[in-house]
Design a protein around this motif. Structure first.
Motif, PDB file in Angstrom:
ATOM      1  N   MET A  91      13.568  46.142  87.906  1.00 35.71           N
ATOM      2  CA  MET A  91      14.746  46.029  89.042  1.00 35.71           C
ATOM      3  C   MET A  91      15.281  47.571  88.780  1.00 35.71           C
ATOM      4  SD  MET A  91      15.528  42.413  89.256  1.00 35.71           S
ATOM      5  CE  MET A  91      16.668  42.298  90.317  1.00 35.71           C
ATOM      6  N   GLU A 140      12.911  50.620  90.178  1.00 37.29           N
ATOM      7  CA  GLU A 140      13.146  50.411  91.797  1.00 37.29           C
ATOM      8  C   GLU A 140      14.845  50.643  92.232  1.00 37.29           C
ATOM      9  OE1 GLU A 140      10.571  50.570  93.414  1.00 37.29           O
ATOM     10  OE2 GLU A 140       9.318  50.872  91.182  1.00 37.29           O
ATOM     11  N   ILE A 161      16.643  48.077  92.594  1.00 35.05           N
ATOM     12  CA  ILE A 161      16.801  46.717  93.211  1.00 35.05           C
ATOM     13  C   ILE A 161      18.140  46.239  92.526  1.00 35.05           C
ATOM     14  CG2 ILE A 161      15.857  44.666  94.021  1.00 35.05           C
ATOM     15  CD1 ILE A 161      13.056  46.171  93.829  1.00 35.05           C
ATOM     16  N   GLY A 204      20.425  42.923  91.881  1.00 33.84           N
ATOM     17  CA  GLY A 204      20.525  42.335  91.401  1.00 33.84           C
ATOM     18  C   GLY A 204      20.560  41.643  89.985  1.00 33.84           C
ATOM     19  N   THR A 218      19.480  38.334  93.839  1.00 32.93           N
ATOM     20  CA  THR A 218      19.334  39.934  94.184  1.00 32.93           C
ATOM     21  C   THR A 218      20.022  39.914  95.715  1.00 32.93           C
ATOM     22  OG1 THR A 218      17.748  38.799  96.509  1.00 32.93           O
ATOM     23  CG2 THR A 218      16.544  39.722  94.070  1.00 32.93           C
ATOM     24  N   ASN A 219      19.552  41.514  96.474  1.00 35.54           N
ATOM     25  CA  ASN A 219      21.453  41.168  97.294  1.00 35.54           C
ATOM     26  C   ASN A 219      20.649  40.540  98.145  1.00 35.54           C
ATOM     27  OD1 ASN A 219      23.090  42.211  95.684  1.00 35.54           O
ATOM     28  ND2 ASN A 219      22.909  44.035  95.997  1.00 35.54           N
ATOM     29  N   SER A 220      19.642  40.750  98.928  1.00 34.84           N
ATOM     30  CA  SER A 220      19.199  40.423 100.347  1.00 34.84           C
ATOM     31  C   SER A 220      17.192  40.315 100.457  1.00 34.84           C
ATOM     32  CB  SER A 220      18.629  42.440 100.779  1.00 34.84           C
ATOM     33  OG  SER A 220      17.602  42.881 100.583  1.00 34.84           O
ATOM     34  N   ASP A 244      14.841  41.807  99.152  1.00 34.82           N
ATOM     35  CA  ASP A 244      14.581  42.109  97.898  1.00 34.82           C
ATOM     36  C   ASP A 244      13.736  40.994  96.824  1.00 34.82           C
ATOM     37  OD1 ASP A 244      15.526  44.281  97.497  1.00 34.82           O
ATOM     38  OD2 ASP A 244      17.596  43.920  97.134  1.00 34.82           O
ATOM     39  N   CYS A 245      14.154  40.123  97.625  1.00 34.13           N
ATOM     40  CA  CYS A 245      13.261  39.202  96.468  1.00 34.13           C
ATOM     41  C   CYS A 245      11.456  39.158  97.158  1.00 34.13           C
ATOM     42  CB  CYS A 245      13.458  38.183  97.206  1.00 34.13           C
ATOM     43  SG  CYS A 245      15.184  36.858  98.259  1.00 34.13           S
ATOM     44  N   LYS A 249      10.642  42.050  96.599  1.00 37.33           N
ATOM     45  CA  LYS A 249      10.160  43.691  95.862  1.00 37.33           C
ATOM     46  C   LYS A 249      10.015  43.187  94.523  1.00 37.33           C
ATOM     47  CE  LYS A 249      12.145  47.467  98.473  1.00 37.33           C
ATOM     48  NZ  LYS A 249      13.461  47.701  98.960  1.00 37.33           N
ATOM     49  N   VAL A 250      10.653  42.664  94.150  1.00 33.97           N
ATOM     50  CA  VAL A 250      11.349  41.781  92.993  1.00 33.97           C
ATOM     51  C   VAL A 250       9.689  40.761  92.448  1.00 33.97           C
ATOM     52  CG1 VAL A 250      12.200  40.375  91.302  1.00 33.97           C
ATOM     53  CG2 VAL A 250      13.651  41.544  92.569  1.00 33.97           C
ATOM     54  N   SER A 267      18.178  35.235  97.103  1.00 31.62           N
ATOM     55  CA  SER A 267      18.876  36.331  97.683  1.00 31.62           C
ATOM     56  C   SER A 267      20.403  35.682  97.545  1.00 31.62           C
ATOM     57  CB  SER A 267      19.160  36.683  98.758  1.00 31.62           C
ATOM     58  OG  SER A 267      19.210  35.115  99.720  1.00 31.62           O
TER      59      SER A 267
END
Ligand code: MN
Length: 725
Positions: free
Chosen positions: A229, A232, A234, A236, A272-274, A277-278, A280-281, A329
Motif C-alpha cells: 500500500m 502505491e 494508499i 489505510g 481505506t480512506n475511499s 482505494d478499496c 486499488k488494494v 472504506s
C-alpha cells in the motif's frame, strides 16, 4: 483460568473521568461505600471479599463508557438480593434513577430459565430486554454475567454447566445483538470451555502448536500488505484477528472441516480512506497472491440485504496458507459496525432482518456514540425505551417463556398453550394469586391456568380474549356448538311436525328421504337443510312438502288450513285439537285481548301471537306457510298485558305525575316510564302500561288525551323491537 487482577476504586474513577471529565464521581464513591458496608463480611467462593465482584462489574462497564448512575448501580447490583440493604435508603441517597436500575437487576437475578429450545431462548432474550425498561440494566447484567463466567472455576461442576448453557443460549446472543461483539466472544469461549472441555482443549492445543508459526506468519503478511500500500501511496489501516475458539469449533463441526482446512482462522482487515482505494488494494492483493476461485465477494458493488459493504477475498499466500482479506472504506466500516446486530441475527436465524433488528441497529448506534459524546439527560432517556411495546412475556408454571401481544389476558395465554386449556378455562392464578378475568398480563408474570371439564366457551369470552388466535378458537367453538344445536333442533322440529300429523317417522323420515328432500330443495345435503330449519330460515312444512308422497301432503295441507290458534286463559294456545304448543306474545306489538291476532309458527319456539296490524309481521317477510289464524278464547280470563304508549306533551314539567295519576284512576299500572325532552318545554313520555283488554286500553287512552297539555297519545307497535322468532 486467567488470574484476575484486583480492581481499585481509583481505577474505576479514572476510567470514567477519561471519557467523561465532568462526571459526578460522588455517586460512584457513595455507591462504593454503601455496597461495601452492605456486603461487609461476605466472601465469594473464590475466597475474595464479596465486594471484588461488583468492582469488576463496574470496571467492565467503564469499557462500555457507561454513565455514573450505571456504575453506581453496578456497584450496588447485588445489595437488594443478598444483603439487608433497604431500597428506600438507596432512593434517598442516590435517587430514583439508580434505584430503578438496581431493582431492574434484582428482578432479572430472580429469573431462571429452564428450557433450551431455540424458540424459547429467543423469547427469554426478549423477555430480559422487555423487563429491563432501561437498556443500562441489560448492559450491567451482561457485565455481571461476564465476571461470573470469568470466575466460574470456583463453582461446583453441575452449576458450571448450567450457567454456561444459559450463557450460550441467552447472554452471548444478547451481547451479540446489542453489538457488544467482544463480550459475546468472551462469553462464548468461556461457556464452550465448560460445556465441551475436551473439544475446547483440543482447539486450544492446536492453536498453541501453531501459535509461534502463526504469529510470525501474520506479522510478516501484514507488513507485506502495508508495504504494498505504501508503494502505491494508499493510506489505510491493516489489522488482523484470530477466529475465537468457539467460532473455530462451530465451523469445524458445521462444515465438517479439519482444523487446517479452516481458511479464515486468520482474517486480515484493511480499512481505506475511499471506495476507489478499496479496489486499488484488491488489485494489489490479487497481484501479490493468487485468489481462491469462488471465494471472492464484492459486497461493495452488490451490498448485502442489511446494507453491509466490504470486499471479501481469500488468497493463497506464500506459505500455502489461505487467508481471508476484508477490504472496506472507513465509512463502510462504520456502517457495518452499526449494522452488526442485523447482520449477526441474519446469520443466526437464517431469516431476513425483521422490525426488531431495526431497533437493535438503532441501539447499537446509541451504544457506539457512548455516553462520553453526549451526556445529556435526553440521551439517558433514550436508553429507557420499550423495545417491545407490542409484546408481553410471561412464564408458564414450568418456567417456559411465552410471548403474547400486549394487553393479552390469562384466557389468551391458555389458548396460546393449548386449545383444550382455553376451552376449559375457569380462571387463572398470576404469581400465585387469583386475578379478574380481564387482567392484563405483565412482563415476568407466572401464569397458572385453572380449568374445569364443565367449562366451555361462551360469547362473553370474546370480550376478554384479545389475541386473534384465542378469539378465533372461541368463535370456532361457538359456531360449532351452535351448529350442533341447530341440527338437533331442525331434526326435532321436523319430527314433531310429522308426529303431529300422525305420520310414521320410520317410513317418512329416513336418511334417504332426508337427503332426497334436501336435494329437491336445492341444498347440498340433509345437514345444511336441518341447519336451516334449526335457525328458522326454512319451515318444516316446506320440507314436509318434498318429503311426503303427494296424497299424504294434501292431507297435511287440508288439516292445516282448518287450524285456528285459540288463545286460552292459561295462555296456552289451541291449534285445532292439539293443545301442547308453546305460546308467546310478540314483544313488538304486545297484542291484548280484543286485538285481531295471528299466530306465527316459529321453529323451536312454538307459536308467537302478533297483532294482525303489527308492522314487524311485514318486516319479517313472514313465510305464509307459517302463519295461522288465531283468535282469543271468549272465556279468556282477565290477564294483565303490557302495552306501550307514547304521549307527546306540550308541558313537560309535572307531566309524569299528572299522567300517572290519571292512569291509576283507570285502575291500571305503569310498569315503566321514560321521559325525553324534545325542546325546552315539550317532551315525549314513553310508558309501558299493564292492562286487561282492548276496552281497558281505550279507556286509558281517552283519559290521558283529556289531560291538559297533551298533544297526542298513541299505542306503539314498534317494528324496531320486533323479535325475529
Ligand atoms: Mn452479581
Amino acid at each position: 483460568m486467567q488470574a484476575l487482577r484486583a480492581i481499585h476504586l481509583e481505577e474505576i474513577i479514572e476510567a470514567v473521568r477519561e471519557y467523561q471529565p465532568d462526571a459526578e464521581v460522588d455517586k460512584i464513591l457513595g455507591a462504593y461505600a454503601f455496597a461495601s458496608a452492605a456486603h461487609k463480611g461476605q466472601v465469594r467462593l473464590s475466597g475474595e471479599p464479596y465486594m471484588s465482584h461488583p468492582m469488576q462489574v463496574a470496571f467492565i462497564l467503564t469499557k462500555m463508557k457507561m454513565d455514573p448512575a450505571a456504575i453506581a448501580a453496578a456497584l450496588m447490583h447485588d445489595t437488594l438480593e443478598d444483603t439487608e440493604a433497604d431500597p428506600a435508603q438507596i432512593r434517598s441517597i442516590f435517587g430514583g434513577e439508580v434505584l430503578l436500575l438496581v431493582e431492574g437487576l434484582t428482578k432479572l437475578s430472580r429469573l431462571t430459565f429452564a428450557s433450551k429450545e431455540e424458540s424459547q431462548a429467543e423469547n427469554v432474550r426478549k423477555m430480559i430486554l422487555a423487563m429491563s425498561n432501561d437498556l443500562r440494566v441489560v448492559l450491567i447484567k451482561l457485565a455481571d454475567r461476564l465476571h461470573n463466567m470469568r470466575t466460574l472455576d470456583f463453582l461446583p461442576p453441575q452449576k458450571q454447566k448450567f450457567i454456561s448453557q444459559e450463557t450460550m443460549d441467552i447472554y452471548a446472543p444478547l451481547a451479540n445483538r446489542l453489538g457488544l461483539h467482544w463480550i459475546k466472544v468472551e462469553l462464548e469461549n468461556i461457556a464452550f470451555k465448560y460445556l465441551m472441555p475436551f473439544e475446547y482443549k483440543r482447539i486450544e492445543g492446536l492453536m498453541k502448536e501453531r501459535q509461534e508459526e502463526l504469529d510470525k506468519f501474520i506479522t510478516s503478511l501484514c507488513a507485506q500488505t502495508r508495504d504494498l500500500m505504501l508503494m502505491e501511496k494508499i493510506m489505510g489501516q491493516v489489522s488482523w484477528r484470530f477466529k475465537h475458539f468457539y467460532g473455530i469449533y462451530r465451523k469445524m463441526t458445521e462444515q465438517n472441516l479439519d482444523f487446517d482446512q479452516i481458511y479464515d482462522l486468520i482474517g486480515v482487515r484493511i480499512i481505506t480512506n475511499s471506495l476507489l482505494d478499496c479496489y486499488k488494494v484488491l488489485g494489489l492483493v490479487h497481484t501479490k497472491w493468487k485468489p481462491i476461485p469462488g471465494k471472492f465477494k464484492d459486497y461493495i458493488a452488490l451490498p448485502k440485504e442489511n446494507m453491509y459493504q466490504s470486499i471479501h477475498t481469500t488468497v493463497l499466500t506464500h506459505t500455502g496458507r489461505r487467508v481471508e482479506f476484508q477490504i472496506r472504506s472507513s465509512q463502510m466500516h462504520r456502517n457495518s459496525e452499526d449494522g452488526v446486530a442485523a447482520h449477526f441475527r441474519y446469520k443466526e436465524g437464517k431469516r431476513p432482518p425483521t422490525k426488531d433488528d431495526e431497533n437493535f441497529i438503532w441501539v447499537k448506534r446509541l451504544l457506539d456514540l457512548g455516553l462520553s459524546v453526549d451526556n445529556s439527560e435526553e440521551f439517558i432517556d433514550t436508553l429507557k425505551m420499550d423495545l417491545f411495546p407490542n409484546e408481553v412475556y410471561v412464564f408458564t408454571p414450568k418456567q417456559e417463556v411465552k410471548a403474547l401481544p400486549a394487553g393479552a389476558t390469562p384466557l389468551d395465554f391458555a389458548y396460546g398453550i393449548h386449545t383444550q386449556l382455553g376451552n376449559h378455562f375457569l380462571g387463572a392464578l398470576v404469581n400465585g394469586k387469583p386475578v379478574p378475568p380481564d387482567y392484563q398480563l405483565r412482563n415476568g408474570d407466572v401464569v397458572e391456568v385453572l380449568t374445569s371439564n364443565e367449562q366451555h366457551p361462551v360469547r362473553d369470552w370474546l370480550k376478554i380474549a384479545v389475541t386473534s388466535h384465542g378469539r378465533a378458537k372461541i368463535k370456532g367453538y361457538l359456531r360449532n356448538a351452535q351448529k350442533v344445536e341447530s341440527l338437533r333442533l331442525g331434526n326435532e322440529i321436523v319430527e314433531n311436525e310429522l308426529r303431529r300429523h300422525g305420520l310414521d317417522l320410520k317410513a317418512f323420515w329416513t336418511k334417504e328421504t332426508m337427503e332426497a328432500a334436501a336435494v329437491a330443495l336445492g341444498f347440498k345435503n340433509a345437514e345444511v337443510m336441518l341447519d336451516r330449519i334449526g335457525i328458522s330460515s326454512l319451515s318444516a312444512y316446506t320440507v314436509l312438502h318434498k318429503l311426503l308422497p303427494a296424497e299424504k301432503w294434501r292431507e297435511v295441507e287440508n288439516r292445516r288450513k282448518n287450524y285456528i290458534a285459540s288463545v286460552t286463559e292459561n295462555l296456552g294456545v289451541r291449534v285445532g285439537d292439539i293443545h301442547d304448543m308453546l305460546i308467546r306474545f310478540a314483544g313488538c306489538c304486545n297484542p291484548v285481548p280484543g286485538d285481531p291476532i295471528l299466530g306465527y309458527i316459529s321453529a323451536g319456539h312454538g307459536l308467537v301471537i302478533h297483532a294482525k296490524s303489527c308492522p314487524s309481521l311485514k318486516s319479517l317477510e313472514a313465510d305464509p306457510e307459517r302463519l295461522l289464524e288465531a283468535r282469543w278464547e271468549t272465556a279468556a280470563k282477565k290477564q294483565l298485558r303490557p302495552v306501550r304508549i307514547l304521549i307527546k306533551s306540550l308541558n313537560r314539567p309535572g307531566i309524569l305525575a299528572r299522567v300517572s295519576a290519571a292512569i291509576a284512576g283507570c285502575e291500571a299500572n305503569i310498569a315503566s316510564a321514560t321521559v325525553t325532552a324534545t325542546s325546552a318545554i315539550e317532551g315525549d313520555l314513553d310508558l309501558t302500561v299493564e292492562i286487561e283488554d282492548l276496552n281497558h286500553l281505550q279507556r286509558i287512552l281517552e283519559t290521558v288525551r283529556g289531560l291538559d297539555g297533551i298533544r297526542s297519545v298513541e299505542r306503539i307497535m314498534d317494528a324496531r323491537r320486533a323479535e325475529k322468532r
